[in-house]
Scaffold this active site. Structure first.
Site, mmCIF file in Angstrom:
data_model
loop_
_atom_site.group_PDB
_atom_site.id
_atom_site.type_symbol
_atom_site.label_atom_id
_atom_site.label_comp_id
_atom_site.label_asym_id
_atom_site.label_seq_id
_atom_site.Cartn_x
_atom_site.Cartn_y
_atom_site.Cartn_z
ATOM 1 N N TYR A 1 -2.378 -0.703 10.767
ATOM 2 C CA TYR A 1 -2.350 -1.192 9.380
ATOM 3 C C TYR A 1 -1.033 -0.646 8.853
ATOM 4 O O TYR A 1 -0.179 -1.208 8.101
ATOM 5 C CB TYR A 1 -3.539 -0.001 8.677
ATOM 6 C CG TYR A 1 -3.485 -0.310 7.319
ATOM 7 C CD1 TYR A 1 -3.966 -1.788 6.754
ATOM 8 C CD2 TYR A 1 -3.301 0.523 6.179
ATOM 9 C CE1 TYR A 1 -3.962 -1.960 5.325
ATOM 10 C CE2 TYR A 1 -3.307 0.276 4.897
ATOM 11 C CZ TYR A 1 -3.723 -0.950 4.460
ATOM 12 O OH TYR A 1 -3.770 -1.286 3.197
ATOM 13 N N SER B 1 0.860 -1.234 0.065
ATOM 14 C CA SER B 1 -0.183 -0.042 -0.060
ATOM 15 C C SER B 1 0.849 1.367 0.025
ATOM 16 O O SER B 1 2.009 1.218 0.360
ATOM 17 C CB SER B 1 -0.868 -0.029 1.311
ATOM 18 O OG SER B 1 -1.516 1.279 1.374
HETATM 19 N N1 LIG Z 1 -8.729 -0.790 -1.642
HETATM 20 C C1 LIG Z 1 -7.645 -0.087 -1.106
HETATM 21 O O1 LIG Z 1 -7.939 1.181 -0.900
HETATM 22 C C2 LIG Z 1 -6.253 -0.532 -1.002
HETATM 23 C C3 LIG Z 1 -5.060 0.366 -0.914
HETATM 24 C C4 LIG Z 1 -3.901 0.049 -0.925
HETATM 25 C C5 LIG Z 1 -3.720 -1.418 -0.550
HETATM 26 N N2 LIG Z 1 -4.926 -2.497 -0.539
HETATM 27 C C6 LIG Z 1 -4.567 -3.789 -0.131
HETATM 28 O O2 LIG Z 1 -5.214 -4.472 -1.354
HETATM 29 C C7 LIG Z 1 -5.321 -5.809 -0.664
HETATM 30 C C8 LIG Z 1 -6.518 -6.454 -1.030
HETATM 31 O O3 LIG Z 1 -7.652 -5.631 -0.626
HETATM 32 P P1 LIG Z 1 -8.853 -5.075 -1.475
HETATM 33 O O4 LIG Z 1 -8.694 -3.473 -1.606
HETATM 34 O O5 LIG Z 1 -8.861 -5.681 -2.554
HETATM 35 O O6 LIG Z 1 -10.003 -5.174 -0.450
HETATM 36 P P2 LIG Z 1 -11.122 -6.347 -0.362
HETATM 37 O O7 LIG Z 1 -12.087 -6.134 -1.392
HETATM 38 O O8 LIG Z 1 -11.715 -6.125 0.854
HETATM 39 O O9 LIG Z 1 -10.599 -7.635 -0.631
HETATM 40 C C9 LIG Z 1 -9.725 -8.272 0.444
HETATM 41 C C10 LIG Z 1 -9.538 -9.873 0.215
HETATM 42 O O10 LIG Z 1 -8.713 -10.504 1.305
HETATM 43 C C11 LIG Z 1 -9.208 -11.267 1.851
HETATM 44 N N3 LIG Z 1 -8.888 -11.770 3.128
HETATM 45 C C12 LIG Z 1 -8.818 -10.817 4.239
HETATM 46 N N4 LIG Z 1 -8.549 -11.623 5.367
HETATM 47 C C13 LIG Z 1 -8.018 -12.851 4.943
HETATM 48 C C14 LIG Z 1 -7.688 -13.856 5.638
HETATM 49 N N5 LIG Z 1 -7.345 -14.141 7.043
HETATM 50 N N6 LIG Z 1 -7.283 -15.148 4.672
HETATM 51 C C15 LIG Z 1 -7.716 -15.072 3.383
HETATM 52 N N7 LIG Z 1 -8.274 -14.128 2.827
HETATM 53 C C16 LIG Z 1 -8.511 -12.849 3.420
HETATM 54 C C17 LIG Z 1 -10.835 -11.086 1.749
HETATM 55 O O11 LIG Z 1 -11.588 -12.200 1.759
HETATM 56 P P3 LIG Z 1 -13.031 -12.344 2.628
HETATM 57 O O12 LIG Z 1 -13.975 -11.997 1.278
HETATM 58 O O13 LIG Z 1 -13.139 -13.817 3.189
HETATM 59 O O14 LIG Z 1 -12.992 -11.320 3.631
HETATM 60 C C18 LIG Z 1 -10.804 -10.440 0.253
HETATM 61 O O15 LIG Z 1 -10.928 -11.592 -0.651
HETATM 62 C C19 LIG Z 1 -5.073 -5.852 0.717
HETATM 63 O O16 LIG Z 1 -3.583 -6.261 1.274
HETATM 64 C C20 LIG Z 1 -5.224 -4.284 1.147
HETATM 65 O O17 LIG Z 1 -4.415 -4.079 2.258
HETATM 66 C C21 LIG Z 1 -6.049 -1.821 -0.496
#
Ligand SMILES: NC(=O)c1ccc[n+]([C@@H]2O[C@H](COP(=O)([O-])OP(=O)(O)OC[C@H]3O[C@@H](n4cnc5c(N)ncnc54)[C@H](OP(=O)(O)O)[C@@H]3O)[C@@H](O)[C@H]2O)c1
Length: 279
Positions: free
Chosen positions: A148, A135
Site C-alpha cells: 500500500y 494518503s
Molecule cells: N479511508 C481511509 O482511511 C483512507 C485514508 C487515506 C487514503 N484513503 C484512500 O481513499 C481512496 C478512497 O477510499 P475510501 O477510503 O473512500 O474507501 P472505500 O469506501 O472502500 O472506497 C473505495 C472506492 O474505490 C473503488 N474501487 C476499488 N478498486 C477499484 C477498481 N479497480 N475500479 C474502480 N473502482 C475501484 C471502490 O469500488 P467498489 O465498491 O466497486 O469496490 C470504492 O468505490 C483510496 O484511494 C484510499 O487509498 C483512504
C-alpha cells in the site's frame, strides 16, 4: 459558479461523499464506478447533473474511452479526481504475486493512466485541476502495509513531477493525504495476504486480529463528509499548496516522519558532500 467534476470510485467512501456534496450544491459530476447502480438514488434525485459510467480503473482501454466520452458529452470538466483504491495488507513475503500486481494496477498505474488520459483535454480547454486521493501513507510507512505504501509513495512522486509539467498549461494539482477515516476502506474494502505463521506475532498478525474483530480497530478520526468538504473548498480556489493533509492523525504522523527524515539527512551532510568528485 457551476463546475463539472470527474471522479473514480464513487460507490462508497470519499468518492460517494464528494459526489453527493457536489450534486447538492449544483455542480455536475461524471461519476464512475465498477457498480454504477450504487448511484441510482443520486440519479433519481439529481437527473442530468449526474453523468455515470461503469469503469474498472485497471482497464486502461476502458478508462481512456470513458474519459474521452465524458469530455465529449459534458464539454468542459474542471476537476478530475483520482479516488478509487484499496489497501493490501500483510507482510511483503505473505502477499501473492497477483495481489501485488492488482494493488499496483489499481492504486498507482490507474491513477497515472487517468492523468495521461485527461491531460490533453484539460490542456485543450485551457486548464483545470487534478485531485489525487493519496494518503498520509505516502509520507510515512508502517510494517505490514508495504505494498500500500509503495503505491501511495509512488503516486506522490508521480504527481510532484507531473504538477511541474502541467503548471504552464494552467492545470493545478492537489495531492490529498487523509489519515485513517470512516469509509469502507477499513471495513471490507481492504485485502489481506495469506498468512505465514512466522509473522503471526508481529504487525501482520495484529492487523489480521483487528480484521477478525479479536483486537480493537485502529482509531479512525477522519470524517469523510468533512474531508470531502475540505477537498471541494481547496479545489474552488486557484493554485494552493501541492499537498492537502487531512486528519489530526495524518498531521501528527507526517510532522513526525518529516522531522525525523530531515534530522537524519542533516546528520549526513558532511558524508554527502565528501563523495563529490574532486574537480
Ligand atoms: N479511508 C481511509 O482511511 C483512507 C485514508 C487515506 C487514503 N484513503 C484512500 O481513499 C481512496 C478512497 O477510499 P475510501 O477510503 O473512500 O474507501 P472505500 O469506501 O472502500 O472506497 C473505495 C472506492 O474505490 C473503488 N474501487 C476499488 N478498486 C477499484 C477498481 N479497480 N475500479 C474502480 N473502482 C475501484 C471502490 O469500488 P467498489 O465498491 O466497486 O469496490 C470504492 O468505490 C483510496 O484511494 C484510499 O487509498 C483512504
Amino acid at each position: 459558479m457551476t463546475r463539472t467534476w470527474f471522479i473514480t470510485g464513487t460507490s462508497s467512501g470519499f468518492g460517494r461523499e464528494l459526489t453527493e456534496q457536489l450534486l447538492r450544491r449544483g455542480d455536475r459530476v461524471a461519476a464512475t464506478a465498477r457498480r454504477p447502480h450504487t448511484l441510482d438514488d443520486l440519479a433519481a434525485r439529481h437527473g442530468d447533473q449526474l453523468w455515470r459510467a461503469a469503469l474498472d480503473i485497471t482497464d486502461t482501454t476502458a478508462l481512456r474511452e470513458v474519459v474521452d466520452r465524458a469530455f465529449a458529452e459534458l464539454g468542459r470538466i474542471d476537476v478530475v479526481v483520482s479516488n478509487a483504491g484499496y489497501g493490501l495488507f500483510g507482510a511483503a513475503e505473505e502477499l501473492t504475486d497477483e495481489q501485488i500486481d492488482r494493488q499496483i494496477a489499481t492504486n498507482l498505474t490507474a491513477s497515472i493512466q487517468l492523468a495521461r488520459a485527461a491531460t490533453p483535454h484539460l490542456r485543450r480547454q485551457g486548464g483545470g485541476r487534478f485531485v489525487q486521493i493519496a494518503s498520509v501513507g505516502g509520507q510515512i510507512a508502517f510494517p505490514a502495509m508495504s505494498l500500500y505504501h509503495a503505491t501511495k509513495w509512488g503516486i506522490e512522486g508521480f504527481w510532484e513531477s507531473a504538477a511541474a509539467e502541467l503548471a504552464p498549461f494552467g492545470i493545478d494539482v492537489t495531492i490529498v493525504e487523509p489519515g485513517v477515516s470512516r469509509t469502507n476502506f477499513g471495513a471490507g474494502g481492504s485485502v489481506l495476504g495469506p498468512p505465514l505463521p512466522e509473522y503471526a506475532d508481529g504487525p501482520s498478525g495484529q492487523l489480521r486480529r483487528m480484521a477478525a474483530g479479536e483486537l480493537p480497530p485502529l482509531p479512525a478520526p477522519g470524517d469523510p463528509a468533512k474531508i470531502a468538504a475540505a477537498i471541494i473548498a481547496r479545489a474552488d480556489q486557484a493554485g494552493g499548496p501541492l499537498r492537502l493533509t487531512l486528519g489530526s492523525d495524518a498531521y501528527a504522523l507526517a510532522t513526525d516522519a518529516l522531522g525525523n527524515r530531515l534530522r537524519a539527512l542533516e546528520a549526513q551532510r558532511e558524508l554527502a558532500h565528501s563523495t563529490d568528485a574532486d574537480s
